[in-house]
Design a protein around this motif. Structure first.
Motif, PDB file in Angstrom:
ATOM      1  N   MET A 132      62.050 -27.582  18.189  1.00  0.00           N
ATOM      2  CA  MET A 132      62.996 -26.991  19.127  1.00  0.00           C
ATOM      3  C   MET A 132      63.381 -25.590  18.659  1.00  0.00           C
ATOM      4  N   LYS A 133      63.886 -24.806  19.616  1.00  0.00           N
ATOM      5  CA  LYS A 133      64.258 -23.421  19.314  1.00  0.00           C
ATOM      6  C   LYS A 133      65.713 -23.174  19.692  1.00  0.00           C
ATOM      7  N   PHE A 134      66.381 -22.384  18.861  1.00  0.00           N
ATOM      8  CA  PHE A 134      67.746 -21.998  19.227  1.00  0.00           C
ATOM      9  C   PHE A 134      68.012 -20.561  18.799  1.00  0.00           C
ATOM     10  N   LEU A 135      69.029 -19.982  19.425  1.00  0.00           N
ATOM     11  CA  LEU A 135      69.438 -18.613  19.134  1.00  0.00           C
ATOM     12  C   LEU A 135      70.787 -18.653  18.444  1.00  0.00           C
ATOM     13  N   HIS A 136      70.910 -17.919  17.353  1.00  0.00           N
ATOM     14  CA  HIS A 136      72.160 -17.836  16.590  1.00  0.00           C
ATOM     15  C   HIS A 136      72.718 -16.429  16.728  1.00  0.00           C
ATOM     16  N   THR A 137      73.940 -16.332  17.228  1.00  0.00           N
ATOM     17  CA  THR A 137      74.626 -15.055  17.344  1.00  0.00           C
ATOM     18  C   THR A 137      76.101 -15.266  17.023  1.00  0.00           C
ATOM     19  N   SER A 138      76.814 -14.189  16.789  1.00  0.00           N
ATOM     20  CA  SER A 138      78.239 -14.313  16.468  1.00  0.00           C
ATOM     21  C   SER A 138      78.912 -12.957  16.592  1.00  0.00           C
ATOM     22  N   ASP A 139      80.243 -12.975  16.468  1.00  0.00           N
ATOM     23  CA  ASP A 139      81.049 -11.759  16.330  1.00  0.00           C
ATOM     24  C   ASP A 139      80.785 -10.755  17.448  1.00  0.00           C
ATOM     25  N   TRP A 140      80.945 -11.233  18.687  1.00  0.00           N
ATOM     26  CA  TRP A 140      80.789 -10.354  19.845  1.00  0.00           C
ATOM     27  C   TRP A 140      81.962  -9.384  19.964  1.00  0.00           C
ATOM     28  N   HIS A 141      83.149  -9.860  19.649  1.00  0.00           N
ATOM     29  CA  HIS A 141      84.363  -9.029  19.710  1.00  0.00           C
ATOM     30  C   HIS A 141      84.510  -8.344  21.074  1.00  0.00           C
ATOM     31  N   VAL A 142      84.318  -9.135  22.116  1.00  0.00           N
ATOM     32  CA  VAL A 142      84.441  -8.581  23.465  1.00  0.00           C
ATOM     33  C   VAL A 142      85.884  -8.134  23.694  1.00  0.00           C
ATOM     34  N   GLY A 143      86.040  -6.926  24.220  1.00  0.00           N
ATOM     35  CA  GLY A 143      87.352  -6.320  24.395  1.00  0.00           C
ATOM     36  C   GLY A 143      87.695  -5.330  23.305  1.00  0.00           C
ATOM     37  N   LYS A 144      86.843  -5.233  22.290  1.00  0.00           N
ATOM     38  CA  LYS A 144      87.065  -4.288  21.200  1.00  0.00           C
ATOM     39  C   LYS A 144      86.993  -2.856  21.722  1.00  0.00           C
ATOM     40  N   THR A 145      87.991  -2.073  21.400  1.00  0.00           N
ATOM     41  CA  THR A 145      87.950  -0.639  21.670  1.00  0.00           C
ATOM     42  C   THR A 145      87.717   0.091  20.357  1.00  0.00           C
ATOM     43  N   LEU A 146      87.307   1.336  20.441  1.00  0.00           N
ATOM     44  CA  LEU A 146      87.061   2.119  19.240  1.00  0.00           C
ATOM     45  C   LEU A 146      87.760   3.456  19.378  1.00  0.00           C
ATOM     46  N   LYS A 147      88.798   3.646  18.561  1.00  0.00           N
ATOM     47  CA  LYS A 147      89.593   4.872  18.608  1.00  0.00           C
ATOM     48  C   LYS A 147      90.059   5.169  20.032  1.00  0.00           C
ATOM     49  N   GLY A 148      90.455   4.080  20.737  1.00  0.00           N
ATOM     50  CA  GLY A 148      90.971   4.217  22.088  1.00  0.00           C
ATOM     51  C   GLY A 148      89.907   4.219  23.170  1.00  0.00           C
ATOM     52  N   ARG A 149      88.626   4.188  22.809  1.00  0.00           N
ATOM     53  CA  ARG A 149      87.543   4.230  23.802  1.00  0.00           C
ATOM     54  C   ARG A 149      87.194   2.805  24.246  1.00  0.00           C
ATOM     55  N   ASN A 150      87.262   2.552  25.543  1.00  0.00           N
ATOM     56  CA  ASN A 150      86.911   1.246  26.094  1.00  0.00           C
ATOM     57  C   ASN A 150      85.399   1.040  25.987  1.00  0.00           C
ATOM     58  N   ARG A 151      84.998  -0.119  25.463  1.00  0.00           N
ATOM     59  CA  ARG A 151      83.565  -0.381  25.255  1.00  0.00           C
ATOM     60  C   ARG A 151      83.068  -1.569  26.074  1.00  0.00           C
ATOM     61  N   LEU A 152      83.835  -1.967  27.084  1.00  0.00           N
ATOM     62  CA  LEU A 152      83.482  -3.179  27.820  1.00  0.00           C
ATOM     63  C   LEU A 152      82.141  -3.040  28.538  1.00  0.00           C
ATOM     64  N   GLU A 153      81.861  -1.875  29.108  1.00  0.00           N
ATOM     65  CA  GLU A 153      80.570  -1.683  29.776  1.00  0.00           C
ATOM     66  C   GLU A 153      79.420  -1.806  28.786  1.00  0.00           C
ATOM     67  N   GLU A 154      79.606  -1.236  27.606  1.00  0.00           N
ATOM     68  CA  GLU A 154      78.603  -1.370  26.546  1.00  0.00           C
ATOM     69  C   GLU A 154      78.447  -2.822  26.127  1.00  0.00           C
ATOM     70  N   GLN A 155      79.546  -3.537  25.978  1.00  0.00           N
ATOM     71  CA  GLN A 155      79.492  -4.940  25.593  1.00  0.00           C
ATOM     72  C   GLN A 155      78.799  -5.783  26.660  1.00  0.00           C
ATOM     73  N   ALA A 156      78.970  -5.417  27.930  1.00  0.00           N
ATOM     74  CA  ALA A 156      78.282  -6.131  29.011  1.00  0.00           C
ATOM     75  C   ALA A 156      76.769  -5.963  28.876  1.00  0.00           C
ATOM     76  N   ARG A 157      76.318  -4.762  28.539  1.00  0.00           N
ATOM     77  CA  ARG A 157      74.876  -4.545  28.351  1.00  0.00           C
ATOM     78  C   ARG A 157      74.345  -5.373  27.185  1.00  0.00           C
ATOM     79  N   ILE A 158      75.135  -5.442  26.124  1.00  0.00           N
ATOM     80  CA  ILE A 158      74.716  -6.205  24.944  1.00  0.00           C
ATOM     81  C   ILE A 158      74.583  -7.684  25.277  1.00  0.00           C
ATOM     82  N   LEU A 159      75.558  -8.227  25.979  1.00  0.00           N
ATOM     83  CA  LEU A 159      75.508  -9.653  26.308  1.00  0.00           C
ATOM     84  C   LEU A 159      74.380  -9.953  27.292  1.00  0.00           C
ATOM     85  N   ARG A 160      74.100  -9.020  28.206  1.00  0.00           N
ATOM     86  CA  ARG A 160      72.950  -9.218  29.102  1.00  0.00           C
ATOM     87  C   ARG A 160      71.647  -9.244  28.297  1.00  0.00           C
ATOM     88  N   GLU A 161      71.559  -8.379  27.282  1.00  0.00           N
ATOM     89  CA  GLU A 161      70.350  -8.361  26.462  1.00  0.00           C
ATOM     90  C   GLU A 161      70.204  -9.663  25.673  1.00  0.00           C
TER      91      GLU A 161
END
Length: 389
Positions: A1-30
């Motif tokens: 069997m096969k499985f995928l291991h991932t962690s630490d998505w930190h969805v909602g994380k901003t960086l120095k006030g910059r919203n990264r939700l659109e970037e996080q959406a691309r990452i999760l789609r990938e």
């Protein structure tokens, strides 16, 4: 069997006030597409799904849609709460998520009461046991050990022994005819920090040696440390790391998800699959003229600028106007002068609250382990995102 291991998505994380939700959406789609393309049986998400205990509606919507898309393709989904997540909320939504084929664990529980998720891999029919251990703070580890392992650990004993007791109960449900997996959110002794972890819940009191994981485990899927790494142990112990750079301290990390293949009778085979949708974080150094000479050359990278000249009035505005993706400006210490760096940081290491408190105690001549322990306990209560069980 096969499985995928991932962690630490930190969805909602901003960086120095910059919203990264659109970037996080691309990452999760990938990540979702990687799981679909590789026809995995299960996706394991080892904690810190969100950046904080009160994620925005947009952050929750993104995560829920990601999980539902995986489940829609017949992929088993199992996730645990990390120290950034709100465990009680995970538990509240657990019955509803179960109906959708998404298995959420906010709090540790005995094997007999659901602490081990068992299913059959759709691709091979092989039984799979996944022992789940969400993040345990030092105080709650005592309670978990008492509930799960029935040990009289009344605020005594090392954290790693308490975790051993919990894992002994969970892995006691492993069977020889199954692929046996442990998923946990914790700090393993000898692990390398990625750069963006929460220090108060990663210090020595929270470390456990890799010896806590039994040889019977085919794979140990860990979350919490943001750097991809394997921990030497009697069984395969791996951190997948975060799938993107959380902060500038992680700008040189390699971002991947782990594709794992295993059978009940063969060792796990691990393949790292790069995750490339995240924006690169880059620290660049130079004078204002050097930094702004070729803005297009930075592409879409987020920038931390280290200026190697004395500050002047309006320099901050000049840099941000020329480089809209600059998120932080530092003055190199060799060029810092009193009163010249208003609004601009000097490149100095940032101390954790624990270190700051230790400095304060030293300055006032206090040396008492009880005071330090009380501060750590209070700080843990304030930064701990899980409601008291």
């Amino acid at each position: 069997m096969k499985f995928l291991h991932t962690s630490d998505w930190h969805v909602g994380k901003t960086l120095k006030g910059r919203n990264r939700l659109e970037e996080q959406a691309r990452i999760l789609r990938e990540i979702t597409q990687i799981a679909i393309d590789n026809d995995v049986d299960v996706v394991l998400i080892a904690g810190d799904i969100y950046e904080n205990a009160s994620p925005t509606a947009d952050a929750q919507r993104l995560v829920v849609r990601t999980l539902l898309r995986l489940a829609k393709h017949g992929i088993e989904v199992i996730l645990i709460a990390g120290n950034h997540d709100h465990a009680a909320t995970f538990e509240a939504y657990r019955p509803l998520m179960d109906i959708a084929g998404i298995h959420v664990y906010g709090q540790a529980r005995p094997a007999a009461k659901g602490g081990v998720h068992t299913f059959h891999a759709r691709s091979t029919g092989e039984p799979v046991n996944v022992a789940v251990l969400p993040f345990l703070s030092q105080r709650y580890a005592v309670r978990a050990a008492e509930i799960i392992a029935n040990t009289p650990s009344q605020n005594v004993g090392a954290y790693d022994q308490l975790v051993r007791d919990v894992l002994a109960n969970l892995t006691g449900a492993f069977t020889s005819d199954a692929v046996n997996i442990i998923m946990a959110h914790l700090t393993c002794t000898g692990g390398t920090f990625g750069g963006g972890e929460r220090p108060a819940q990663s210090i020595m009191e929270y470390h456990v040696p890799a010896a806590v994981f039994p040889v019977e485990a085919h794979y140990v899927a860990l979350g919490h440390l943001h750097r991809r790494q394997q921990i030497p142990a009697a069984c395969p112990v791996h951190y997948s790391g975060s799938p993107y750079a959380i902060d500038f301290g992680e700008q040189n990390n390699t971002n991947v998800v782990c594709l794992v293949e295993a059978t009940p009778n063969t060792p796990a085979q691990i393949t790292d699959i790069p995750v490339t949708a995240g924006r690169r974080l880059r620290t660049v150094e130079g004078t204002v003229a050097q930094l702004t000479s070729d803005p297009a050359g930075y592409g879409e990278d987020y920038l931390r600028l280290v200026v190697t000249q004395p500050a002047y009035a309006g320099m901050r505005d000049d840099l941000y106007e020329a480089l809209p993706n600059a998120l932080q400006i530092l003055i190199h210490p060799d060029h810092a002068s009193t009163g010249a760096t208003a609004g601009i940081s000097v490149d100095q290491p940032i101390k954790t609250p624990v270190q700051l408190f230790a400095d304060y105690c030293h300055s006032v001549g206090v040396s008492d382990d009880r005071v330090t322990a009380l501060f750590n306990q209070l700080h843990d209560d304030l930064t701990r995102s899980t409601a008291r069980p």
